[in-house]
Enzyme design. Structure first.
Site, short mmCIF file in Angstrom:
data_model
loop_
_atom_site.label_atom_id
_atom_site.label_comp_id
_atom_site.label_asym_id
_atom_site.label_seq_id
_atom_site.Cartn_x
_atom_site.Cartn_y
_atom_site.Cartn_z
N HIS A 277 0.90 -1.26 0.41
CA HIS A 277 0.11 0.22 -0.09
C HIS A 277 1.30 1.04 -0.12
O HIS A 277 0.51 2.09 -0.50
CB HIS A 277 -0.89 -0.08 1.24
CG HIS A 277 -1.61 -0.95 1.20
ND1 HIS A 277 -1.87 -2.31 2.15
CD2 HIS A 277 -3.39 -1.51 0.12
CE1 HIS A 277 -3.05 -3.12 1.89
NE2 HIS A 277 -3.34 -2.37 1.01
N ILE B 8 4.72 -6.08 -4.48
CA ILE B 8 5.93 -6.01 -3.34
C ILE B 8 5.58 -7.56 -2.89
O ILE B 8 4.69 -7.99 -1.72
CB ILE B 8 5.31 -5.10 -2.57
CG1 ILE B 8 5.75 -3.73 -2.86
CG2 ILE B 8 6.96 -5.04 -1.29
CD1 ILE B 8 6.79 -3.39 -3.86
#
Length: 286
Positions: free
Chosen positions: A37, A176
């Site tokens: 995020h 990620i």
């Protein structure tokens, strides 16, 4: 960083920004933030004048009441992370603010949602499209940022933007991962130590499939079987689906490899009572 809790407050702030010709970036989230995020928030801060981050666990995109109840909620920790990452305004509405009345409109994305997440979570993408449309109207962003881990969601939101002529750009950033390959996810917080130890098998399975896909020595169906067998060797993992699909249409490959195309390898699996999804992209030789 300002914290806004009402739809009216966000609309009013957006209007001020727009009048001052500031470019607005939006990062929609359900909270329990992680580095994936924060990558999006930092990108939005680099590429826009102001950044809105929404934290809202959207009930309409859950087809499992228990999953909605157990979804991690850590608003104070989220707020502490967002200011340093470049967030200008944190939008944390209640359900009543986002849904003052029941929605009647129904979204249908045809073949895009008849596979993978759409097939296994009926109504999920209707809920996603509903809340994202509301966020787009309230924040009026120039750009909105999403992660590739939710590949099917990004594809459907791009379709939403095209079909409804939203005046904004969708920006997607790569997944990620933790050092052992596990895709970062808010749901990872729910994994027990034992489940966390075997969770990297999901990424290993995707890399196995990616290598076989690049070789093209076997059919897509044979690669699918190989990945399923790899995961079946770990009793703690229950595979829900593994799909090799065209990365643009999301339609499963059947019988042959589309040369020169990008293929998405997507899976969903249950591990210790937690449902995780992941994907990787492979561009085939021309």
């Amino acid at each position: 960083m300002e914290i806004l809790q009402s739809a009216a407050a966000l609309q009013a702030q957006t209007e001020i920004w727009r009048q001052n010709k500031l470019r607005v970036g939006l990062v929609p989230t359900m909270g329990a933030l992680h580095e994936g995020h924060l990558q999006l928030v930092r990108a939005a801060a680099r590429e826009n004048d102001v950044v809105v981050v929404s934290v809202f666990v959207n009930p309409t995109q859950f087809n499992n009441a228990e999953d909605f109840r157990l979804y991690p909620r850590v608003p104070d920790a989220d707020a502490a992370l967002l200011g340093p990452a470049g967030c200008t305004a944190l939008f944390m509405p209640s359900v009543e603010q986002m849904y003052p009345q029941p929605t009647v409109l129904r979204f249908d994305f045809g073949p895009l949602e008849q596979v993978m997440e759409g097939e296994h979570r009926p109504g999920h993408f209707h809920g996603v499209a509903t809340v994202v449309s509301k966020l787009f109207h309230l924040s009026r962003p120039h750009r909105a940022y999403f992660g590739q881990k939710d590949l099917q969601q990004v594809t459907i939101i791009r379709q939403l933007v095209a079909d409804l002529s939203f005046d904004l750009e969708i920006v997607a950033y790569p997944t990620i991962r933790e050092e052992d390959g596990l895709a970062m996810s808010s749901r990872n917080r729910r994994l027990s130590a034992e489940a966390r130890a075997v969770a990297p098998r999901l990424y290993q399975a995707l890399m196995l499939g990616a290598g076989l896909a690049q070789e093209q020595a076997q059919t897509p169906e044979a690669v699918q079987q190989a990945v399923a067998e790899f995961l079946a060797a770990e009793p703690a993992i229950t595979l829900e689906y593994f799909t090799l699909a065209d990365a643009q249409t999301l339609q499963p490959l059947a019988g042959f490899w589309p040369r020169g195309r990008t293929v998405a390898l997507c899976l969903a699996a249950h591990l210790g009572g937690v449902r995780l999804i992941d994907n990787v992209l492979v561009t085939l030789p021309g």
